[in-house]
Design a protein around this motif. Structure first.
Motif, mmCIF file in Angstrom:
data_model
loop_
_atom_site.group_PDB
_atom_site.id
_atom_site.type_symbol
_atom_site.label_atom_id
_atom_site.label_comp_id
_atom_site.label_asym_id
_atom_site.label_seq_id
_atom_site.Cartn_x
_atom_site.Cartn_y
_atom_site.Cartn_z
ATOM 1 N N ASN A 9 0.828 -1.003 -0.069
ATOM 2 C CA ASN A 9 0.023 -0.012 -0.003
ATOM 3 C C ASN A 9 0.797 1.341 -0.159
ATOM 4 N N ARG A 10 2.075 1.275 0.876
ATOM 5 C CA ARG A 10 2.642 2.275 0.806
ATOM 6 C C ARG A 10 3.581 2.432 -0.383
ATOM 7 N N SER A 11 3.970 1.744 -1.250
ATOM 8 C CA SER A 11 4.683 1.657 -2.188
ATOM 9 C C SER A 11 3.775 2.210 -3.356
ATOM 10 N N THR A 12 2.609 1.790 -3.280
ATOM 11 C CA THR A 12 1.619 2.468 -4.437
ATOM 12 C C THR A 12 1.515 3.765 -3.989
ATOM 13 N N GLY A 212 4.078 -0.435 -9.097
ATOM 14 C CA GLY A 212 4.541 -1.629 -8.358
ATOM 15 C C GLY A 212 4.865 -1.656 -6.970
ATOM 16 N N PRO A 213 5.253 -2.706 -6.431
ATOM 17 C CA PRO A 213 5.352 -3.996 -7.042
ATOM 18 C C PRO A 213 4.134 -4.536 -7.297
ATOM 19 N N PRO A 256 14.222 -2.468 -10.681
ATOM 20 C CA PRO A 256 15.428 -2.410 -9.799
ATOM 21 C C PRO A 256 15.450 -0.861 -9.359
ATOM 22 N N GLY A 257 15.888 -0.773 -8.015
ATOM 23 C CA GLY A 257 16.023 0.472 -7.304
ATOM 24 C C GLY A 257 14.981 1.338 -6.908
ATOM 25 N N ALA A 258 13.857 0.734 -7.242
ATOM 26 C CA ALA A 258 12.530 1.550 -6.827
ATOM 27 C C ALA A 258 12.401 1.698 -5.411
ATOM 28 N N VAL A 259 11.961 2.728 -5.026
ATOM 29 C CA VAL A 259 11.525 3.116 -3.413
ATOM 30 C C VAL A 259 10.526 2.276 -3.017
#
Length: 381
Positions: A9-12, A212-213, A256-259
């Motif tokens: 959820n937080r990544s989104t 993502g993810p 790769p490298g995504a926060v």
């Protein structure tokens, strides 16, 4: 690596600029979030107001009028606002889906049209739309070429399949009920499987950057492309993607490298637009919408109501009313959340008041039919 549901959820929210409003221009912001679902002309404005610090709606007007941002049928076979430089590859990636759904729809063929008919008329139609044409003019052009009237469904399917951009007709939201169209400035390659596969791979990667993810079913939901094609696109990116595991064992992919923010990062309240992509881009919409609330937010005909996010999850819905923004909460909210929502409502109300104070009025019937609100407040602006 296993990632929790709350961390997803937080990544989104981070990638969709919903954890903190970003100091970006409108074109950069749209590119960052991939695109904005735009079948309601006001929704991109509300969506960007939620995401951009000091959002000025006039900047969006300028980007649309200058065709820096363009509106066309793309992902999920619906209208999106995307950066003009992204349009071609997105359209090429969506080609098999749009062709199959528009030109092979039984209603299309029943009306006496075939995919071959559409292919034959497309070059002339695109040449005619080299400068902006009204929908009536384009339909008349088709009828002239066919030697007689065409059914509504034929015109609808053709305009949704053809690489046309909506030309702005404004105000108050750049696009109105009267539609106008112009041929895309850089035409996509249609009907070439290799080009389409490369386009879908590029679109899948952008989906991961903005949402993502995500799993293969998520990416298929984001695009409406068949899962088989999405799997092939992911396979073509082998070695270029990280592979993770959701809390339920689902295979997830990411760039790769995504926060990926910690699940404890606070998420401020937000008043999302109708059809905000963050509500629709996943096969498992529980990432943002609690399952118990899904049917109240995404209605039986596909209407997706303007929602209230609290702590990163849908907690209710909102609508403009006389004098303010009515917030209807699906569960009790603490006083500090109501205070934060009042600040948001004040700013949103001022945006709407200058354009269309009752932007979503035609959808009030969902409130009349009843919603499971435990409390409703009109927050003034």
């Amino acid at each position: 690596m296993v990632i929790s549901a709350r961390a997803l959820n937080r990544s989104t929210l981070h990638r969709q600029l919903l954890l903190e409003r970003a100091p970006l221009g409108v074109a950069d912001a749209v590119r960052r979030v991939v695109g904005l679902q735009a079948q309601h002309p006001g929704s991109p404005y509300v969506a960007l107001w939620n995401r951009i610090a000091d959002f000025a709606p006039e900047r969006l007007d300028e980007a649309v009028n200058g065709f820096e941002l363009v509106r066309s049928t793309l992902m999920r076979i619906t209208l999106h606002l995307v950066h003009a430089e992204d349009y071609r590859v997105f359209r090429e990636g969506m080609e098999p889906t749009l062709r199959g759904s528009r030109l092979h729809d039984p209603r299309f063929t029943k009306a006496g049209f075939t995919a071959a008919d559409a292919d034959a008329l497309l070059p002339g139609l695109l040449e005619y739309a080299g400068s902006a044409r009204t929908g009536a003019e384009l339909r008349g052009h088709i009828e002239e070429g066919r030697g007689g009237p065409v059914e509504n469904v034929v015109w609808r399917m053709v305009r949704q399949y053809a690489p046309l951009w909506h030309a702005p007709t404004g105000p108050p939201w750049s696009f109105g009920t009267a539609q106008s169209f112009v041929t895309a400035s850089e035409l996509p390659v249609l009907g070439d499987p290799e080009v389409s596969a490369a386009g879908l791979a590029a679109l899948v990667r952008r989906c991961l950057e903005g949402f993502g993810p995500a799993s293969v079913p998520d990416m298929a939901q984001f695009t409406t492309a068949p899962r088989r094609l999405v799997r092939e696109a992911v396979a073509s990116l082998e070695g270029e993607l990280d592979r993770l595991e959701g809390a339920d064992g689902t295979v997830l992919y990411d760039v790769p490298g995504a926060v990926r923010p910690d699940e404890g990062v606070p998420a401020p309240p937000r008043l999302l637009a109708m059809w905000d992509s963050v509500l629709l881009a996943y096969a498992d919409r529980g990432r943002v919408i609690p399952p118990a609330y899904r049917k109240h937010v995404i209605r039986v005909n596909g209407d997706t109501l303007p929602t209230v996010l609290v702590d990163g999850y849908v907690a209710g819905v909102w609508r403009p009313v006389d004098g303010g923004i009515e917030v209807s909460a699906f569960h009790p909210l603490p006083a500090d959340v109501w205070e934060a929502l009042a600040v948001e409502a004040g700013a949103l109300g001022r945006l709407l008041a200058a354009r269309d104070p009752h932007v979503y009025r035609r959808y009030d019937h969902w409130w009349v039919k009843g919603l499971p609100a435990v409390e409703s407040r009109v927050l003034p602006y």
